[in-house]
Design a protein around this motif. Structure first.
Motif, mmCIF file in Angstrom:
data_model
loop_
_atom_site.group_PDB
_atom_site.id
_atom_site.type_symbol
_atom_site.label_atom_id
_atom_site.label_comp_id
_atom_site.label_asym_id
_atom_site.label_seq_id
_atom_site.Cartn_x
_atom_site.Cartn_y
_atom_site.Cartn_z
ATOM 1 N N MET A 56 37.036 37.257 -20.041
ATOM 2 C CA MET A 56 36.794 35.854 -20.382
ATOM 3 C C MET A 56 36.418 35.058 -19.142
ATOM 4 S SD MET A 56 39.500 34.824 -23.404
ATOM 5 C CE MET A 56 41.002 35.359 -22.574
ATOM 6 N N LEU A 57 37.042 35.353 -18.015
ATOM 7 C CA LEU A 57 36.688 34.673 -16.772
ATOM 8 C C LEU A 57 35.265 35.042 -16.343
ATOM 9 C CD1 LEU A 57 37.282 32.919 -14.341
ATOM 10 C CD2 LEU A 57 38.573 34.818 -13.329
ATOM 11 N N ALA A 58 34.899 36.323 -16.526
ATOM 12 C CA ALA A 58 33.557 36.780 -16.150
ATOM 13 C C ALA A 58 32.483 36.213 -17.078
ATOM 14 C CB ALA A 58 33.503 38.309 -16.168
ATOM 15 N N GLY A 59 32.871 35.855 -18.316
ATOM 16 C CA GLY A 59 31.903 35.338 -19.271
ATOM 17 C C GLY A 59 31.414 36.365 -20.271
ATOM 18 N N PHE A 60 31.971 37.587 -20.229
ATOM 19 C CA PHE A 60 31.563 38.634 -21.170
ATOM 20 C C PHE A 60 32.291 38.499 -22.509
ATOM 21 C CE2 PHE A 60 31.087 41.053 -16.994
ATOM 22 C CZ PHE A 60 29.751 40.696 -16.873
ATOM 23 N N LEU A 70 36.518 26.457 -13.587
ATOM 24 C CA LEU A 70 36.222 26.938 -12.234
ATOM 25 C C LEU A 70 35.868 25.726 -11.391
ATOM 26 C CD1 LEU A 70 35.626 29.180 -10.138
ATOM 27 C CD2 LEU A 70 33.287 29.267 -11.042
ATOM 28 N N GLU A 71 36.698 25.451 -10.387
ATOM 29 C CA GLU A 71 36.539 24.261 -9.546
ATOM 30 C C GLU A 71 36.411 22.996 -10.397
ATOM 31 O OE1 GLU A 71 33.149 25.517 -7.122
ATOM 32 O OE2 GLU A 71 34.545 25.785 -5.438
ATOM 33 N N GLY A 72 37.222 22.934 -11.448
ATOM 34 C CA GLY A 72 37.238 21.760 -12.311
ATOM 35 C C GLY A 72 36.161 21.726 -13.378
ATOM 36 N N ARG A 73 35.226 22.680 -13.348
ATOM 37 C CA ARG A 73 34.133 22.717 -14.319
ATOM 38 C C ARG A 73 34.510 23.654 -15.468
ATOM 39 N NH1 ARG A 73 28.528 26.060 -13.375
ATOM 40 N NH2 ARG A 73 27.378 25.351 -15.221
ATOM 41 N N ARG A 74 34.397 23.170 -16.697
ATOM 42 C CA ARG A 74 34.722 23.982 -17.865
ATOM 43 C C ARG A 74 33.702 25.106 -18.016
ATOM 44 N NH1 ARG A 74 33.669 23.932 -23.466
ATOM 45 N NH2 ARG A 74 35.470 24.455 -24.788
ATOM 46 N N LEU A 75 34.239 26.363 -18.125
ATOM 47 C CA LEU A 75 33.372 27.531 -18.130
ATOM 48 C C LEU A 75 33.060 28.083 -19.511
ATOM 49 C CD1 LEU A 75 34.658 29.874 -15.250
ATOM 50 C CD2 LEU A 75 32.627 28.435 -15.251
ATOM 51 N N ASN A 76 33.745 27.615 -20.542
ATOM 52 C CA ASN A 76 33.678 28.276 -21.850
ATOM 53 C C ASN A 76 32.266 28.595 -22.323
ATOM 54 O OD1 ASN A 76 36.304 27.135 -21.519
ATOM 55 N ND2 ASN A 76 36.661 27.355 -23.732
ATOM 56 N N ASP A 77 31.319 27.693 -22.084
ATOM 57 C CA ASP A 77 29.959 27.887 -22.589
ATOM 58 C C ASP A 77 28.950 28.232 -21.487
ATOM 59 O OD1 ASP A 77 30.819 27.182 -25.228
ATOM 60 O OD2 ASP A 77 30.774 25.070 -24.622
ATOM 61 N N VAL A 78 29.452 28.526 -20.291
ATOM 62 C CA VAL A 78 28.563 28.867 -19.176
ATOM 63 C C VAL A 78 28.285 30.372 -19.205
ATOM 64 C CG1 VAL A 78 28.311 28.899 -16.663
ATOM 65 C CG2 VAL A 78 29.492 26.984 -17.776
ATOM 66 N N PRO A 79 27.019 30.809 -19.236
ATOM 67 C CA PRO A 79 26.715 32.250 -19.273
ATOM 68 C C PRO A 79 27.154 32.945 -17.991
ATOM 69 C CG PRO A 79 24.701 30.958 -18.985
ATOM 70 C CD PRO A 79 25.797 29.974 -19.261
ATOM 71 N N PRO A 80 27.414 34.268 -18.057
ATOM 72 C CA PRO A 80 27.934 35.007 -16.900
ATOM 73 C C PRO A 80 27.108 34.834 -15.631
ATOM 74 C CG PRO A 80 28.033 36.373 -18.867
ATOM 75 C CD PRO A 80 27.304 35.132 -19.254
#
Length: 364
Positions: A56-60, A70-80
């Motif tokens: 989930m952290l990697a985006g897979f 990551l550094e305050g930026r929401r990652l849920n919808d950011v591609p790997p």
């Protein structure tokens, strides 16, 4: 080196859940902060949720619920490929038709880096893992250990914020694996990059990590420094999974602040740390590390108990003496080779002792 937690974590898991079938949660309410420059190991048995957390952290994989930052930026919808995270897999995942240099060049080309800078980055990354003379070879021409070094170099070549590793040493033999553990630890100290490392091998996690997060059934049981985790586990699972632990069933007889008195098999009594604040009359488990039990030379010591020896296991640098309190209650004592052979004699009655602070009392 120990990375001191700062006010702002680099990564934050906040109430994260993951289900693959919509019914069963593989990860349940995960709350975890990862700090800049630390070496964090995610430790647990198969199916405990540690690899899903990494994916989930990697985006897979995408969270079913909750948020990852990551550094305050929401990652849920950011591609790997937009997360700037390096990844090292157990099976290396190198391109077999490309040379070592081209394998390292690939992530730099994807990022549209100029050719001159790519060449320097590749040579620097190969030098980090002591593989600068292997750039023209193909993966099939390398040993398993060499391929793992190249996979690590490829993860480092674009200077990511975090390097994620999913059981990267699992395919190596014991001696090479232990050597690579020390190399990874030294490389982490040299680079200061944040490492997040998944393993089911507790000795591997203890060897390398600043902190360890112990997973079981999709829940983090404890997150601590390696020494804290080993010496003061928070529950029975952590005590049993991290290192060796004798676990004696018993009943709490009385309590006194942070300590309590428990009765174990044969009516014998031990004093220990009441980790989970159990009350008198509660069933319990007294957990003791094998190396903390020693033959008693002082008849007035508080924590003494009688046992009989069954046999011993020779392990080169020490022996594990198997003992029993009753026929159904066996346990181990770790003893140096120079220990009195009389104590180790099969079938002998021995009086043993353990310091109160090394007896942890848990819920069954």
């Amino acid at each position: 080196m120990s990375a001191a937690p700062t006010a702002e974590p680099l990564v934050r898991f906040q109430g994260v859940q993951k289900s693959y079938d919509g019914t069963h949660l593989v990860v349940r309410d995960l709350n975890l902060d990862i700090y800049p420059g630390e070496f964090l190991s995610l430790l647990g048995p198969s199916g405990s949720g540690k690899t899903t957390c990494l994916m989930m952290l990697a985006g897979f994989e995408s969270p079913t619920g909750g948020d990852i930052f990551l550094e305050g930026r929401r990652l849920n919808d950011v591609p790997p490929h937009h997360r700037n995270l390096g990844m090292v897999f157990q099976n290396y995942a190198l391109f077999p038709h490309m040379t070592v240099e081209r394998n390292l060049d690939y992530p730099l080309k994807v990022r549209k880096m100029p050719a001159q800078e790519r060449s320097k980055r590749i040579q620097d990354a190969l030098a980090m893992v002591q593989m600068q003379d292997f750039g023209k070879r193909y993966p099939a021409q390398l040993s398993g250990g060499q391929q793992q070094r190249i996979a690590l170099a490829r993860a480092l070549v674009f200077q990511p914020k975090i390097v994620l590793m999913d059981e990267p040493l699992g395919a190596l033999d014991k001696q090479l694996r232990e050597h690579m553990q020390l190399e990874l630890k030294a490389l982490h100290r040299q680079l200061g990059v944040t490492f997040v490392y998944v393993t089911h091998d507790q000795s591997e996690a203890l060897t390398m990590s600043n902190r360890i997060a112990v997973f079981n059934q999709g829940i983090i049981q404890q997150v601590s420094r390696a020494d804290t985790l080993y010496e003061t586990p928070c529950n029975r699972f952590v005590a049993g999974f991290v290192g060796d632990s004798n676990q004696f069933p018993g009943t709490v007889k009385s309590t006194d602040g942070e300590t309590c008195q428990v009765e174990i098999a044969g009516g014998q009594v031990l004093h220990g740390i009441n980790v989970q604040s159990l009350t008198a009359g509660s069933p319990c488990i007294a957990a003791i590390r094998p190396e903390r039990i020693t033959p008693s030379s002082d008849g007035s010591a508080i924590n003494q108990f009688q046992a009989s020896t069954i046999d011993e296991v020779y392990l080169g640098d020490h022996v594990r003496l198997r003992c029993q309190i009753t026929p159904s209650e066996t346990f181990f004592v770790k003893m140096p080779l120079v220990a009195d052979p009389g104590v180790r004699a099969q079938g002998r009655q021995v009086r043993l002792q353990v310091a109160r602070e090394h007896v942890c009392i848990f819920q069954p």
